[in-house]
Design an enzyme around this catalytic site. Structure first.
Site, PDB file in Angstrom:
ATOM      1  N   ARG A  18     128.088  76.221  87.230  1.00 48.79           N
ATOM      2  CA  ARG A  18     129.478  76.276  86.753  1.00 48.79           C
ATOM      3  C   ARG A  18     130.257  75.069  87.264  1.00 48.79           C
ATOM      4  NH1 ARG A  18     133.246  79.653  84.387  1.00 48.79           N
ATOM      5  NH2 ARG A  18     135.132  80.238  85.543  1.00 48.79           N
ATOM      6  N   LYS A  57     134.986  88.101  83.486  1.00 47.43           N
ATOM      7  CA  LYS A  57     135.251  88.587  84.838  1.00 47.43           C
ATOM      8  C   LYS A  57     136.700  89.009  85.032  1.00 47.43           C
ATOM      9  CE  LYS A  57     134.796  87.135  89.684  1.00 47.43           C
ATOM     10  NZ  LYS A  57     134.397  86.021  90.579  1.00 47.43           N
ATOM     11  N   HIS A 104     125.039  79.696  90.483  1.00 53.08           N
ATOM     12  CA  HIS A 104     126.463  79.549  90.218  1.00 53.08           C
ATOM     13  C   HIS A 104     126.928  78.100  90.370  1.00 53.08           C
ATOM     14  CE1 HIS A 104     130.242  81.447  89.283  1.00 53.08           C
ATOM     15  NE2 HIS A 104     130.834  80.912  90.337  1.00 53.08           N
ATOM     16  N   TYR A 121     135.588  74.433  92.030  1.00 51.39           N
ATOM     17  CA  TYR A 121     134.601  74.066  91.014  1.00 51.39           C
ATOM     18  C   TYR A 121     134.597  72.593  90.629  1.00 51.39           C
ATOM     19  CZ  TYR A 121     133.844  79.022  90.487  1.00 51.39           C
ATOM     20  OH  TYR A 121     133.529  80.341  90.733  1.00 51.39           O
ATOM     21  N   ARG A 164     129.323  81.887  83.337  1.00 55.40           N
ATOM     22  CA  ARG A 164     128.726  82.598  84.462  1.00 55.40           C
ATOM     23  C   ARG A 164     127.403  83.229  84.035  1.00 55.40           C
ATOM     24  NH1 ARG A 164     134.197  83.972  84.248  1.00 55.40           N
ATOM     25  NH2 ARG A 164     135.442  83.333  86.073  1.00 55.40           N
ATOM     26  N   HIS A 175     139.845  80.038  83.904  1.00 52.60           N
ATOM     27  CA  HIS A 175     140.620  80.198  85.132  1.00 52.60           C
ATOM     28  C   HIS A 175     142.109  80.339  84.813  1.00 52.60           C
ATOM     29  CE1 HIS A 175     137.078  78.447  87.307  1.00 52.60           C
ATOM     30  NE2 HIS A 175     137.476  79.363  88.175  1.00 52.60           N
TER      31      HIS A 175
END
Length: 327
Positions: free
Chosen positions: A282, A226, A279, A314, A201, A304
């Site tokens: 990603r 995150k 983004h 994604y 990110r 994830h």
């Protein structure tokens, strides 16, 4: 000893004072560094329990939001965003309504007004924050007995993005950025290219220092991500080369999150490309990497914990691309 009970109201334990409150069957306890702080809390808590209905009906929702920003938000990684959003809520009509009188209709009216200005995804984030505040007010502050939010229909979020940066867009961005990596705009594109190789990110990339990168092992260590956990990111050969091309400084890319965001928007305008978001890098990386590693390894790279989010958001390979690989 407190009348009617067998627990002392204040007990010294391991250098801290524990206050006990028991009123009308409602029990509360909390630790404090001093006896005075414990007594103040106990007195306030007893008053709140005795007068809970009056307090609830008289406490403006805006004041509840402020309390949440002071007492709850600082412990979250989303602290800065929550405080900014709560400041914005203070100008909404919702803030002037006593929390005990707040209804689903009030929130639905706010939702409709908000949807005229922002996307459904933004409104959903706002509603999640409202839900957290109302839950805190119900469970721990005992200002309300029931949250009205579950009775409010949530807007349907837009489907996930399904595009990736194209070769033409990469070329336009490279021309617009130039090759002088001493210039911030060129470093912004370099950060984007690094993201396209690592699936990191933007906030993770700008926080990278040389102490986080092991070029020999081809691993970038992220001490905080995150989801609140550290992560080690394996780097492709191309990713390893990119940091070494930059002027030596710490952090590696020499940009803050806000600066990178502003430079990226400026770069897109200069390149005359409206589509790609930073983004999207990603998704670009994870889609490419999915052709080289299995899905469990892919989650290790991306960080994830929810496989459904990884695959639905994604992984953006088209059916035509998959057909080519099938032969």
């Amino acid at each position: 000893m407190r009348k009617g009970g067998g627990i002392a109201p204040f007990v010294l334990s391991k250098g801290k004072w524990r206050a006990h409150v028991c009123v009308d069957g409602v029990r509360r306890t909390r630790l404090f560094p001093t006896r005075r702080a414990a007594r103040d809390w106990a007195a306030r808590t007893e008053y709140e329990i005795h007068n809970s209905s009056t307090i609830a009906s008289g406490t403006l929702f805006g004041d509840v939001l402020d309390r949440y920003a002071r007492e709850v938000s600082p412990a979250k990684r989303s602290h800065a965003w929550e405080v900014r959003r709560i400041e914005r809520f203070r100008s909404d009509p919702l803030a002037a309504i006593p929390i005990g009188e707040l209804t689903a209709g009030d929130i639905a009216l706010w939702r409709g007004d908000r949807l005229r200005d922002v996307s459904a995804a933004t409104v959903l984030r706002d509603m999640n924050l409202l839900g957290a505040v109302l839950t805190q007010a119900r469970r721990e502050w005992h200002l309300i007995e029931k949250s009205p939010l579950p009775d409010v229909r949530r807007p349907k979020a837009a489907p996930p993005r399904d595009r990736l940066p194209t070769a033409d867009e990469f070329e336009r961005l490279a021309i617009a950025a130039g090759t002088d990596l001493a210039r911030p705009t060129a470093r912004a594109l370099h950060a984007f290219l690094f993201a396209c190789e690592t699936a990191m990110r933007a906030g993770e990339i700008v926080g990278l220092t040389w102490g986080h990168i092991d070029l020999e092992a081809r691993v970038a260590h992220l001490p905080m991500t995150k989801n609140g956990r550290p992560r080690d990111v394996p780097m492709t050969g191309a990713a390893v080369e990119l940091p070494g091309q930059l002027p030596r400084c710490d952090p590696v890319f020499g940009l803050s999150s806000a600066r990178l965001d502003a430079l990226w928007r400026k770069l897109r305008d200069r390149a005359l490309v409206a589509g790609p978001r930073f983004h999207d890098s990603r998704a670009y990386a994870l889609t490419n990497l999915s052709r080289r590693v299995d899905v469990m390894t892919l989650t290790k790279i991306s960080g994830h914990r929810d496989l459904k989010i990884l695959l639905n958001t994604y992984y953006r390979e088209t059916a035509a691309d998959i057909a080519k690989r099938l032969g």
